[in-house]
Each structure stands twice: as structure tokens, then as C-alpha cells.
Scaffold this active site. Structure first.
Site, PDB file in Angstrom:
ATOM      1  N   ALA A   5     -11.245  24.651 -17.917  1.00 29.26           N
ATOM      2  CA  ALA A   5     -10.617  23.627 -18.780  1.00 29.26           C
ATOM      3  C   ALA A   5      -9.209  24.075 -19.163  1.00 29.26           C
ATOM      4  O   ALA A   5      -8.271  23.277 -19.163  1.00 29.26           O
ATOM      5  CB  ALA A   5     -11.466  23.397 -20.032  1.00 29.26           C
ATOM      6  N   LYS A   6      -9.050  25.357 -19.471  1.00 30.46           N
ATOM      7  CA  LYS A   6      -7.727  25.864 -19.859  1.00 30.46           C
ATOM      8  C   LYS A   6      -6.784  25.917 -18.646  1.00 30.46           C
ATOM      9  O   LYS A   6      -5.575  25.715 -18.793  1.00 30.46           O
ATOM     10  CB  LYS A   6      -7.860  27.243 -20.514  1.00 30.46           C
TER      11      LYS A   6
ATOM     12  N   TYR B 131     -14.894  27.036 -20.053  1.00 26.56           N
ATOM     13  CA  TYR B 131     -13.707  27.261 -20.889  1.00 26.56           C
ATOM     14  C   TYR B 131     -12.483  27.600 -20.030  1.00 26.56           C
ATOM     15  O   TYR B 131     -11.429  26.969 -20.162  1.00 26.56           O
ATOM     16  CB  TYR B 131     -13.994  28.389 -21.898  1.00 26.56           C
TER      17      TYR B 131
ATOM     18  N   SER C 228      -4.885  29.097 -22.577  1.00 33.95           N
ATOM     19  CA  SER C 228      -5.400  30.442 -22.870  1.00 33.95           C
ATOM     20  C   SER C 228      -5.104  31.342 -21.675  1.00 33.95           C
ATOM     21  O   SER C 228      -4.963  30.853 -20.540  1.00 33.95           O
ATOM     22  CB  SER C 228      -6.915  30.373 -23.068  1.00 33.95           C
TER      23      SER C 228
ATOM     24  N   GLY D 129       8.273  20.539 -48.716  1.00 32.75           N
ATOM     25  CA  GLY D 129       8.847  19.225 -49.053  1.00 32.75           C
ATOM     26  C   GLY D 129       8.870  18.235 -47.894  1.00 32.75           C
ATOM     27  O   GLY D 129       9.637  17.278 -47.913  1.00 32.75           O
TER      28      GLY D 129
ATOM     29  N   GLY E  76      -6.356  19.979 -34.322  1.00 32.48           N
ATOM     30  CA  GLY E  76      -6.947  21.260 -34.721  1.00 32.48           C
ATOM     31  C   GLY E  76      -6.117  21.931 -35.797  1.00 32.48           C
ATOM     32  O   GLY E  76      -5.958  23.152 -35.808  1.00 32.48           O
ATOM     33  N   ALA E  77      -5.597  21.101 -36.730  1.00 31.18           N
ATOM     34  CA  ALA E  77      -4.657  21.625 -37.739  1.00 31.18           C
ATOM     35  C   ALA E  77      -5.359  22.120 -38.995  1.00 31.18           C
ATOM     36  O   ALA E  77      -4.695  22.543 -39.930  1.00 31.18           O
ATOM     37  CB  ALA E  77      -3.649  20.538 -38.096  1.00 31.18           C
ATOM     38  N   SER E  78      -6.703  22.094 -39.015  1.00 28.94           N
ATOM     39  CA  SER E  78      -7.408  22.513 -40.231  1.00 28.94           C
ATOM     40  C   SER E  78      -7.595  24.020 -40.297  1.00 28.94           C
ATOM     41  O   SER E  78      -8.051  24.541 -41.315  1.00 28.94           O
ATOM     42  CB  SER E  78      -8.783  21.815 -40.284  1.00 28.94           C
TER      43      SER E  78
HETATM   44  N1  LIG Z   1      -8.405  32.530 -31.003  1.00 30.89           N
HETATM   45  C1  LIG Z   1      -8.262  32.930 -29.748  1.00 30.89           C
HETATM   46  O1  LIG Z   1      -8.528  34.112 -29.408  1.00 30.89           O
HETATM   47  C2  LIG Z   1      -7.710  31.969 -28.708  1.00 30.89           C
HETATM   48  C3  LIG Z   1      -7.226  32.496 -27.508  1.00 30.89           C
HETATM   49  C4  LIG Z   1      -6.702  31.645 -26.541  1.00 30.89           C
HETATM   50  C5  LIG Z   1      -6.657  30.285 -26.782  1.00 30.89           C
HETATM   51  N2  LIG Z   1      -7.137  29.776 -27.950  1.00 30.89           N
HETATM   52  C6  LIG Z   1      -7.089  28.321 -28.150  1.00 30.89           C
HETATM   53  O2  LIG Z   1      -6.362  28.048 -29.331  1.00 30.89           O
HETATM   54  C7  LIG Z   1      -6.744  26.763 -29.822  1.00 30.89           C
HETATM   55  C8  LIG Z   1      -6.939  26.857 -31.326  1.00 30.89           C
HETATM   56  O3  LIG Z   1      -8.045  27.683 -31.600  1.00 30.89           O
HETATM   57  P1  LIG Z   1      -8.054  28.716 -32.804  1.00 30.89           P
HETATM   58  O4  LIG Z   1      -8.112  30.069 -32.224  1.00 30.89           O
HETATM   59  O5  LIG Z   1      -7.001  28.394 -33.781  1.00 30.89           O
HETATM   60  O6  LIG Z   1      -9.518  28.429 -33.389  1.00 30.89           O
HETATM   61  P2  LIG Z   1     -10.002  27.917 -34.824  1.00 30.89           P
HETATM   62  O7  LIG Z   1      -9.403  28.735 -35.907  1.00 30.89           O
HETATM   63  O8  LIG Z   1     -11.501  27.866 -34.722  1.00 30.89           O
HETATM   64  O9  LIG Z   1      -9.415  26.427 -34.913  1.00 30.89           O
HETATM   65  C9  LIG Z   1      -9.876  25.414 -34.053  1.00 30.89           C
HETATM   66  C10 LIG Z   1      -9.342  24.078 -34.548  1.00 30.89           C
HETATM   67  O10 LIG Z   1      -9.779  23.053 -33.642  1.00 30.89           O
HETATM   68  C11 LIG Z   1     -10.378  22.004 -34.405  1.00 30.89           C
HETATM   69  N3  LIG Z   1     -11.422  21.334 -33.636  1.00 30.89           N
HETATM   70  C12 LIG Z   1     -12.509  21.899 -33.041  1.00 30.89           C
HETATM   71  N4  LIG Z   1     -13.269  20.952 -32.478  1.00 30.89           N
HETATM   72  C13 LIG Z   1     -12.652  19.750 -32.743  1.00 30.89           C
HETATM   73  C14 LIG Z   1     -12.973  18.406 -32.449  1.00 30.89           C
HETATM   74  N5  LIG Z   1     -14.102  18.078 -31.799  1.00 30.89           N
HETATM   75  N6  LIG Z   1     -12.133  17.422 -32.860  1.00 30.89           N
HETATM   76  C15 LIG Z   1     -11.007  17.741 -33.552  1.00 30.89           C
HETATM   77  N7  LIG Z   1     -10.653  19.001 -33.867  1.00 30.89           N
HETATM   78  C16 LIG Z   1     -11.475  19.990 -33.471  1.00 30.89           C
HETATM   79  C17 LIG Z   1     -10.945  22.703 -35.660  1.00 30.89           C
HETATM   80  O11 LIG Z   1     -11.015  21.793 -36.748  1.00 30.89           O
HETATM   81  P3  LIG Z   1     -12.338  21.092 -37.308  1.00 30.89           P
HETATM   82  O12 LIG Z   1     -13.466  22.080 -37.187  1.00 30.89           O
HETATM   83  O13 LIG Z   1     -11.958  20.771 -38.721  1.00 30.89           O
HETATM   84  O14 LIG Z   1     -12.505  19.876 -36.458  1.00 30.89           O
HETATM   85  C18 LIG Z   1      -9.841  23.724 -35.933  1.00 30.89           C
HETATM   86  O15 LIG Z   1      -8.808  23.131 -36.680  1.00 30.89           O
HETATM   87  C19 LIG Z   1      -8.000  26.363 -29.046  1.00 30.89           C
HETATM   88  O16 LIG Z   1      -7.656  25.393 -28.061  1.00 30.89           O
HETATM   89  C20 LIG Z   1      -8.444  27.655 -28.376  1.00 30.89           C
HETATM   90  O17 LIG Z   1      -9.140  27.415 -27.167  1.00 30.89           O
HETATM   91  C21 LIG Z   1      -7.664  30.592 -28.931  1.00 30.89           C
END
Ligand SMILES: NC(=O)c1ccc[n+]([C@@H]2O[C@H](COP(=O)([O-])OP(=O)(O)OC[C@H]3O[C@@H](n4cnc5c(N)ncnc54)[C@H](OP(=O)(O)O)[C@@H]3O)[C@@H](O)[C@H]2O)c1
Length: 263
Positions: free
Chosen positions: A159-160, A156, A143, A55, A13-15
Site C-alpha cells: 500500500a505504501k 502495509y 513509509s 491565530g 489523520g490530524a488527531s
Molecule cells: N510511526 C511510524 O513509525 C511510521 C513510519 C512510517 C510511516 N508512517 C505513516 O505515518 C502516517 C501517520 O501515522 P502516525 O505514525 O502518526 O500514527 P498515529 O499517531 O497512530 O496517527 C494515525 C492517525 O491516522 C488517523 N486514522 C487512522 N485510521 C483512520 C481512519 N479510518 N479514518 C481517518 N483517520 C484515521 C488517526 O486518527 P483517528 O484514530 O482519530 O481516526 C490518527 O490521527 C501513517 O500513514 C503511517 O502509515 C508511520
């Protein structure tokens, strides 16, 4: 450095969002990277900026972690290129459907594959080599939603919660091995998460003081895993709420407050 080589982090999820920030903060420490997500163009852009600014060596691998074959393909990708993984950041995730939503089971299963099975399989494939080398850092991005049951879809949060249990037990199994494992449990974070899940209206309705920035969450996650802390609730507000979430009093209260029909 290990045997004259820099350490390397595999980040899923590094994008975007937290994953992109993990890449930034680890690269700033001189850690080489293996970035994973579905959107290859985004990964290329990130790799270019990280190489330019820090680098470090950055490999990218476009993969859909909802596909059961993805973790094995990732391991093969790393092996064929001679990339040893010292850090594993299992971060990819989405909000997903509720368990009882009329979503076809194939999509429900893909959600569970992404959120739990792929994380377990990546640990299974990469952690034994870390243990052999006597060094490893694993962060499973969970989470605050995994810290207590709420009437919120039964997918969700559970799973978390699995990622919290997995991390805590793995950390016990690996005690003294040089491999640290942490579950990182953020509350609300400003990333693309809510926009992707079509939850922007909900986001706009929530007060600004319950939101944290990705840089703070990632900094706390890195400090926790370095310090050998198996569970890190991120953000002062959520750390203050967590003892309440774990207390015996909260379950009857949540049951009483949950909307529902009497039978
Ligand atoms: N934001 C919040 O409020 C919050 C709170 C608690 C926990 N989290 C957790 O934090 C983590 C990161 O989320 P984020 O908030 O950074 O959201 P985000 O900005 O939407 O990023 C999610 C990342 O996951 C990747 N991803 C999604 N589905 C994928 C798949 N099927 N295969 C490979 N990569 C996938 C996406 O890349 P692509 O679309 O390019 O595949 C993107 O890089 C998640 O596990 C989320 O549950 C988030």
C-alpha cells in the site's frame, strides 16, 4: 497568501502523531487548516490549541476514511464552507492486518480503502482546483516499508509502495503547474502508531537509534514538497539505507534470507 486570503491545508489523520505535527508546523507558517480524523474530541482539542497558539483559522471534520463515501463528503464539507484547499496532506494510516491473515475481507478492503483508494480519491477531488489556481502542495505519507518488498504481511508495504508510485507519477503530470507532489517515506517514528497496532513489545525490542521524532520527519516532508522533490526518505539512517533498498542486489538477498518452506 492567495488573492488576499491565507492558504489552507487539509490534513488527514490530524488527531495524533505525524498529522498533528503537520498541523502544528503549517499553522506556525500561518496556514489555515482543515483537520480530519475519526476522533472528533481530539480534533477539537487540537483546533483549540492551534487557534490559541498561532491565530490561524481551523475547521474540523470527523470522518472515517475507510468508508468509501468519506472523500466525497469531505469535498462537500469544504465546498459548502467556501474552504479552498491549497495543501493536501494524506497522512491517515494504520498498520492493518496481513493479507493472508484470517481477517474478514470486509476489514481487508477497509484497510486498502484507507491506505490507497481514499488517497487517490482525495487527489482526484482536490488537485485539479490547485492546478487551475497555479499553486498546490500535496504530501502523501508513505513509509520506508514502501521502498522494498519484505516478508511482512503483503499489505502495509505494498500500500505504501503505491503511494510512492502515485506521487512520483502525479508530480510528472503536474510539472510546471505550480502543484508539487511528494511521497514522504519515514522509517520508525515515535507516534501512537505502534501502540494502536499493539506493537509495543516489538517497539521496545528495537534500538533507540533507529527511531526519529515526528517534528524532524514533518520538517523534512515540508522542505521536500516546497523543493519539488517527489520522493523524500526521512531520517539520515533511512536515506543511507535507501540506495541499498533500491539496488539490484537486495532482492536475491532478501529472497535467500526470507523464512519459508521449500516445496
Ligand atoms: N510511526 C511510524 O513509525 C511510521 C513510519 C512510517 C510511516 N508512517 C505513516 O505515518 C502516517 C501517520 O501515522 P502516525 O505514525 O502518526 O500514527 P498515529 O499517531 O497512530 O496517527 C494515525 C492517525 O491516522 C488517523 N486514522 C487512522 N485510521 C483512520 C481512519 N479510518 N479514518 C481517518 N483517520 C484515521 C488517526 O486518527 P483517528 O484514530 O482519530 O481516526 C490518527 O490521527 C501513517 O500513514 C503511517 O502509515 C508511520
Amino acid at each position: 497568501m492567495v488573492e488576499g486570503r491565507p492558504r489552507r491545508a487539509l490534513i488527514t489523520g490530524a488527531s495524533a502523531g505525524l498529522g498533528r505535527e503537520f498541523a502544528e508546523q503549517l499553522a506556525a507558517r500561518g496556514v489555515d487548516l482543515l483537520l480530519v480524523a475519526r476522533r472528533e474530541e481530539k480534533l477539537k482539542e487540537a483546533a483549540h490549541a492551534l487557534v490559541e497558539n498561532h491565530g490561524v483559522d481551523v475547521a474540523i471534520c470527523a470522518a472515517d476514511l475507510a468508508e468509501p463515501a468519506a472523500p466525497e463528503a469531505l469535498e462537500r464539507f469544504a465546498r459548502e464552507r467556501g474552504l479552498s484547499v491549497d495543501w493536501l496532506v494524506n497522512n491517515a494510516g494504520i498498520a492493518g492486518p496481513g493479507l493472508l491473515d484470517p481477517t474478514p475481507w470486509v476489514d481487508q478492503a477497509a484497510f486498502l480503502q484507507l491506505m490507497m483508494v481514499s488517497v487517490a480519491e482525495l487527489c482526484h477531488r482536490f488537485v485539479p482546483a490547485m492546478r487551475e489556481r497555479g499553486y498546490g502542495r500535496v504530501i502523501n505519507v508513505s513509509s520506508f516499508a514502501g521502498r522494498l518488498a519484505r516478508p511482512a504481511g503483503a499489505n502495509y508495504g505494498p500500500a505504501k509502495a503505491y503511494l510512492v508510485a502515485l506521487s512520483e507519477e502525479l508530480a510528472l503530470d503536474l510539472k510546471g503547474s505550480g502543484v508539487h507532489v511528494s511521497a514522504l517515506c519515514p522509517g520508525f517514528v515515535h507516534t501512537d502508531f505502534h501502540e494502536t497496532a499493539d506493537l509495543m513489545e516489538m517497539k521496545r525490542g528495537l534500538p533507540s537509534w533507529i527511531w526519529y521524532d515526528a517534528a524532524t520527519v514533518v520538517r523534512e516532508g515540508l522542505a521536500a514538497v516546497e523543493g519539488g522533490k517527489p520522493i523524500q526518505v526521512s531520517g539520515r539512517l533511512y536515506r543511507w539505507l535507501d540506495p541499498l533498498a533500491q539496488s539490484v542486489w537486495i532482492r536475491p538477498l532478501l529472497k535467500a534470507l526470507a523464512p519459508g518452506r521449500e516445496s
